[in-house]
Design an enzyme around this catalytic site. Structure first.
Site, PDB file in Angstrom:
ATOM      1  N   LYS A 177       0.821  -1.206   0.000  1.00  0.00           N
ATOM      2  CA  LYS A 177       0.000   0.000   0.000  1.00  0.00           C
ATOM      3  C   LYS A 177       0.855   1.256   0.000  1.00  0.00           C
ATOM      4  O   LYS A 177       1.893   1.322   0.653  1.00  0.00           O
ATOM      5  CB  LYS A 177      -0.935  -0.008   1.218  1.00  0.00           C
ATOM      6  N   THR A 210      -7.219   9.601   8.557  1.00  0.00           N
ATOM      7  CA  THR A 210      -6.946   8.334   7.864  1.00  0.00           C
ATOM      8  C   THR A 210      -6.986   7.141   8.817  1.00  0.00           C
ATOM      9  O   THR A 210      -6.535   6.053   8.457  1.00  0.00           O
ATOM     10  CB  THR A 210      -5.565   8.399   7.189  1.00  0.00           C
ATOM     11  N   GLY A 212      -7.746   3.931  10.505  1.00  0.00           N
ATOM     12  CA  GLY A 212      -8.458   2.725  10.114  1.00  0.00           C
ATOM     13  C   GLY A 212      -8.443   2.396   8.643  1.00  0.00           C
ATOM     14  O   GLY A 212      -9.168   1.499   8.199  1.00  0.00           O
ATOM     15  N   THR A 213      -7.618   3.084   7.862  1.00  0.00           N
ATOM     16  CA  THR A 213      -7.613   2.810   6.417  1.00  0.00           C
ATOM     17  C   THR A 213      -7.188   1.377   6.116  1.00  0.00           C
ATOM     18  O   THR A 213      -7.774   0.702   5.271  1.00  0.00           O
ATOM     19  CB  THR A 213      -6.680   3.789   5.675  1.00  0.00           C
ATOM     20  N   GLY A 214      -6.148   0.901   6.799  1.00  0.00           N
ATOM     21  CA  GLY A 214      -5.664  -0.451   6.532  1.00  0.00           C
ATOM     22  C   GLY A 214      -6.680  -1.516   6.893  1.00  0.00           C
ATOM     23  O   GLY A 214      -6.923  -2.463   6.124  1.00  0.00           O
ATOM     24  N   CYS A 215      -7.274  -1.381   8.071  1.00  0.00           N
ATOM     25  CA  CYS A 215      -8.308  -2.335   8.498  1.00  0.00           C
ATOM     26  C   CYS A 215      -9.450  -2.368   7.490  1.00  0.00           C
ATOM     27  O   CYS A 215      -9.925  -3.430   7.078  1.00  0.00           O
ATOM     28  CB  CYS A 215      -8.865  -1.942   9.871  1.00  0.00           C
TER      29      CYS A 215
END
Length: 492
Positions: A177, A210, A212-215
């Site tokens: 990412k 941003t 929690g973007t990965g979750c």
């Protein structure tokens, strides 16, 4: 197509922006059925992690078994694991109950910089990766994984080379990412164990929110992969969804630090915006059905209503219209004083003048005998007291909502009654109900009240809704009133 049943195995976030709560929102946003197993209880907010409590791993296994013993799992997304014992329990369970889709988001470092995976757990992750289909590290996590895969620490690899090393080491797809990079675009690269790569590009969104973007992205991909059966399609659909969620993040106004993304941005944009006044109208549907079915309107429509009963109704309507005229004039004055625009003030003023004209030109011609001097009926008095209470509330918005049912209910009744045949005893009154000009006035009153409701606070909108509902109840009572007078009847 069956709705994908997606299990999220992750830690919590009491502010709802990351972890299990974000996973479930992302799954729901992609029309999946979300389930959750808690690995850790995390005390965190938009400023960072305060503490982490890891429940006994035996209970973790009980949670996992409770789901897999009963539910067919189409996909699992694995997030924060925290400790080596937790990693081992999840890995053992996955060996026994591997769903068709397995996504691992190796939560090692939060966006805030907090370490979320201890050293022993990081070392144990390799066995878990070997059971996964896709791993979704951010740049910092990818560097850690590359070291675990044997990359030399003194000569850091590029992100693409690191992703290729991780993918080949554990025979797993890797989504490298680019959210933490710089530049006008945010590029994610999907790398296969063979080394092939596909880049997914989106405009970089200028926001500090941003969290929690990965979750969220990994859960969205897991859900989409379970539906489409293709990883490139899943990433390709999830990427623009995440961009929209980032674009809507600032409007959420959640927290004073690194706030969450807006999981519902795309879903909300696809939903029709239902005006408040339409919601209120739907709310009073049962009252409207009772209104059109009441004996007075049935007799009026059929021409069987006793003329004297109708005259008594008109006498009360005159009392009502005289008060209603004053309230509409007050709305005109309020609109002019509040700078709502000359059109709004002119509309309410014209409606007020129309009340006076209707009382004079239509009702007085139909009143006969002693009805011209009839006192105010208790029902009429109750309705007028309700309108006065709205006027005394100090809110022009509440008063506007209170007067609106007289417009809308009468126009709706006119549409239901239709056109009276020649010779009908109440043809002029039915024509007044169904007058196209009045229908247009009703629509304009609704539009003005809708504008007011849209600008109101939720608390005031609630007062408006209750005023509208109560006025609609009084409209029904007003139509029922004539046949509650002793001696009133419908002719055979």
């Amino acid at each position: 197509m069956t709705v994908p049943r997606v299990l999220a195995v992750a830690g919590t976030d009491p502010t709802g922006g990351a972890g299990l709560q974000a996973d479930l929102k992302a799954i729901a946003a992609h029309d999946g059925y979300g389930m959750g197993v808690v690995t850790a209880l995390v005390a965190q907010n938009t400023h960072g992690v305060r503490s982490v409590h890891v429940p006994d791993v035996a209970f973790l296994r009980e949670q996992l078994d409770a789901v897999s013993d009963d539910v067919t799992i189409d996909a699992v997304k694995i997030g924060m694991l925290g400790t080596a014992p937790v990693v081992r329990v999840v890995t053992d369970w996955l060996r026994e109950h591997r769903p068709p889709v397995v996504v691992v988001d190796p939560v090692m470092v939060a966006t805030s910089g907090d370490r979320l995976l201890d050293e022993d757990a990081a070392a144990a992750m390799g066995t878990l990766f070997a059971l996964a289909d896709l791993v979704t590290p951010n740049r910092a996590e990818l560097a850690v994984l590359a070291e675990l895969a044997g990359a030399p620490s003194r000569a850091p690899l590029s992100s693409l080379d690191a992703a290729r090393l991780v993918a080949s080491t554990w025979d797993v797809l890797v989504l490298a990412k680019g959210g933490h990079d710089e530049g006008p675009t945010s590029d994610d690269v999907l790398v296969s164990p063979s080394g092939s790569a596909r880049r997914f590009t989106a405009p970089r969104v200028a926001t500090a929110n941003t969290h929690g973007t990965g979750c969220s992205l990994s859960s969205a991909i897991a859900t989409l992969a379970a539906r489409h059966g293709d990883w490139e399609l899943a990433v390709g659909v999830a990427k623009p969804w995440l961009t929209a969620a980032l674009q809507g993040a600032d409007e959420l106004q959640v927290g004073s630090g690194n706030g969450p993304i807006d999981h519902g941005a795309v879903v909300r944009a696809a939903l029709p915006v239902v005006p408040s006044t339409d919601v209120w109208w739907e709310d009073v549907g049962s009252l409207l059905r009772s209104t059109i079915a009441c004996g007075f309107l049935v007799g009026l429509r059929d021409g069987t209503l006793d003329a004297d009963v109708f005259a008594g109704y008109l006498a009360q309507d005159v009392h009502y219209l005289r008060a209603y005229e004053r309230h509409l004039a007050a709305l005109a004055a309020s609109a002019a004083g509040a700078g709502a625009g000359p059109a709004a003030a002119a509309f309410w003023a014209a409606a007020s003048e129309g009340c006076a004209a209707e009382a004079r030109d239509l009702h007085h011609r139909r009143l006969a005998g002693t009805h011209a001097d009839d006192p105010v009926h208790p029902t009429c008095a109750g309705y007028l007291a309700h309108l006065q209470q709205a006027a005394d509330s100090g809110s022009a918005a509440v008063l506007a909502a209170a007067v609106l049912p007289c417009f809308r209910v009468y126009a709706w009744v006119g549409a239901q009654l239709g056109t009276a045949p020649d010779g009908h005893p109440f043809a002029d009154w039915i024509a007044a109900y169904g007058d196209e000009g009045f229908a247009a006035s009703s629509a304009e009153a609704t539009r003005l009240v809708e504008e007011t409701a849209a600008a109101a606070t939720p608390a005031e909108r609630g007062r408006m809704a209750r005023a509208f509902r109560r006025s609609t109840e009084w409209e029904l009572a007003f139509f029922e009133m004539p046949l509650t007078v002793p001696g009133a009847r419908v002719s055979a």
